[in-house]
Design an enzyme around this catalytic site. Sequence first.
Site, short mmCIF file in Angstrom:
data_model
loop_
_atom_site.label_atom_id
_atom_site.label_comp_id
_atom_site.label_asym_id
_atom_site.label_seq_id
_atom_site.Cartn_x
_atom_site.Cartn_y
_atom_site.Cartn_z
N GLY A 9 40.38 -14.42 13.46
CA GLY A 9 39.62 -15.63 13.76
C GLY A 9 40.64 -16.68 14.19
N ALA A 10 40.67 -16.98 15.49
CA ALA A 10 41.65 -17.95 16.00
C ALA A 10 40.97 -19.29 16.27
CB ALA A 10 42.31 -17.40 17.27
N GLY A 11 39.94 -19.58 15.48
CA GLY A 11 39.23 -20.86 15.61
C GLY A 11 39.98 -21.95 14.88
N VAL A 13 40.16 -22.95 11.59
CA VAL A 13 40.93 -22.62 10.39
C VAL A 13 42.06 -21.66 10.75
CG1 VAL A 13 40.89 -21.65 8.06
CG2 VAL A 13 38.89 -22.89 8.90
N ASN A 95 27.81 -13.75 9.08
CA ASN A 95 29.20 -13.52 8.69
C ASN A 95 29.41 -12.21 7.95
OD1 ASN A 95 29.88 -15.82 9.99
ND2 ASN A 95 30.36 -17.04 8.19
N VAL A 118 38.59 -16.23 3.82
CA VAL A 118 38.27 -17.65 3.99
C VAL A 118 36.83 -17.83 4.48
CG1 VAL A 118 38.92 -19.78 5.21
CG2 VAL A 118 40.70 -18.18 4.50
N ASN A 120 32.90 -18.00 5.04
CA ASN A 120 31.84 -18.36 4.08
C ASN A 120 30.56 -17.58 4.31
OD1 ASN A 120 32.69 -20.37 2.19
ND2 ASN A 120 33.05 -21.74 3.93
N HIS A 175 32.29 -21.11 -4.69
CA HIS A 175 32.59 -22.15 -3.71
C HIS A 175 31.26 -22.65 -3.18
CE1 HIS A 175 34.85 -24.38 -0.85
NE2 HIS A 175 34.56 -23.64 0.19
N1 APR Z 1 36.15 -10.72 15.23
C1 APR Z 1 37.15 -11.64 15.38
N2 APR Z 1 36.91 -12.95 15.46
C2 APR Z 1 35.65 -13.37 15.42
C3 APR Z 1 34.56 -12.47 15.25
C4 APR Z 1 34.87 -11.08 15.16
N3 APR Z 1 33.92 -10.16 15.00
N4 APR Z 1 33.42 -13.18 15.24
C5 APR Z 1 33.75 -14.48 15.36
N5 APR Z 1 35.09 -14.60 15.48
C6 APR Z 1 35.88 -15.80 15.68
C7 APR Z 1 35.26 -16.78 16.66
O1 APR Z 1 35.45 -16.35 18.02
C8 APR Z 1 36.00 -18.07 16.34
O2 APR Z 1 37.13 -18.27 17.17
O3 APR Z 1 36.01 -16.56 14.49
C9 APR Z 1 36.44 -17.88 14.88
C10 APR Z 1 35.82 -18.90 13.93
O4 APR Z 1 36.35 -20.14 14.26
P1 APR Z 1 35.52 -21.51 14.19
O5 APR Z 1 34.19 -21.31 14.82
O6 APR Z 1 36.42 -22.59 14.69
O7 APR Z 1 35.26 -21.69 12.62
P2 APR Z 1 36.29 -22.21 11.51
O8 APR Z 1 36.09 -23.67 11.31
O9 APR Z 1 37.65 -21.71 11.80
O10 APR Z 1 35.69 -21.49 10.22
C11 APR Z 1 35.77 -20.09 10.07
O11 APR Z 1 35.93 -20.20 7.69
O12 APR Z 1 35.80 -22.09 6.38
C12 APR Z 1 35.11 -20.96 6.83
O13 APR Z 1 32.77 -21.61 6.84
C13 APR Z 1 33.90 -21.35 7.65
O14 APR Z 1 32.95 -19.15 7.89
C14 APR Z 1 33.72 -20.15 8.53
C15 APR Z 1 35.16 -19.67 8.75
#
Ligand code: APR
Length: 311
Positions: A9-11, A13, A95, A118, A120, A175
Amino acid sequence: MRKKVTVVGAGNVGATAAQRLAEKGVADVVLVDIVEGMPQGKALDLMEAAPVEKHDFKILGSNSYDPSENSDVVIITAGIARKPGMSRDDLIKTNMNIVANVTREIASRSPQATLIIVSNPLDAMCHVAYKVSGFDRKKVVGMAGILDTARYRCFLAMELGVSVENIQALVLGGHGDTMVPLPRFTTVTGIPVTEFIAPARLEEIIDRTRNGGAEIVSLLKTGSAYYAPASSAVEMAESILYDRKKLLPCAAMLDGEYGIKGLFIGVPVKLGEGGIEQIVELKLLPEEDAALKNSAAAVQKLVDFLAQEGL
Ligand code: APR
């Protein structure tokens, strides 16, 4: 030898965690995401910051899991985040499938790794990762307690006008709305916090802590908190990778500790090279124990849902 951490997940967090891992000198990082080009772009951008930040850690972005092979620690942040009006539990359907798929890919390539979850709803996503990986319960740990405790410590430091480092505290439980901040274990450099703050005001601060995540969601409007969650996950990774043996509140699979069995719940644990090396069992007062059991019941409901879905 250099340590290796994969962040899935390169979002918000994940990218922030990658930045902190490299810039704090913790480990080389592999950043994985499904969005084409995005993890590669963020990783390259972070690498280009390295000459200015003065480090030689490698950050590699990928859409494939192959570069993640033999990671020491894997931080799973993949999934969707909350929008205003949503609870963490609303994320479960989406999720759980994401975390299950990610865990399959990771577990086959890094069977020795410790997984830090991490995504949720946290306690339920830990359950998914534990079940799907088949890893020992010591090797799957959830990031929530450090974040909840950090929020609590931050609010107390703001209230008292003292350094955040002076505030020691502990938040147990799931949490979510049922988390259990423990005023009895909250001190200002060893002095009980009740010497400084009246009970009614302390209750308000505890309430703000419980709603700390929602407060950020309502301000951001398009997503949830990420700086403090990333810091918290990196503190866990560092304690594991460098065998620091820090006592930290984390979500751990309980097997009778605190009278709870088969659920991930936030409790104080010792994190070292073996993952969760010890679960510290505190003797709780009856009302604290009741609050923890209430929290466990909320997590149990989510786990029952997962079971219906075959997880
Ligand atoms: N494989 C890899 N990455 C994925 C997949 C998958 N199958 N599905 C989604 N993602 C990636 C998305 O492309 C996105 O870049 O996960 C990333 C999530 O990033 P954000 O939408 O920015 O969310 P973020 O604020 O980082 O939160 C991520 O952590 O704190 C918890 O509740 C929050 O569940 C959430 C998670």
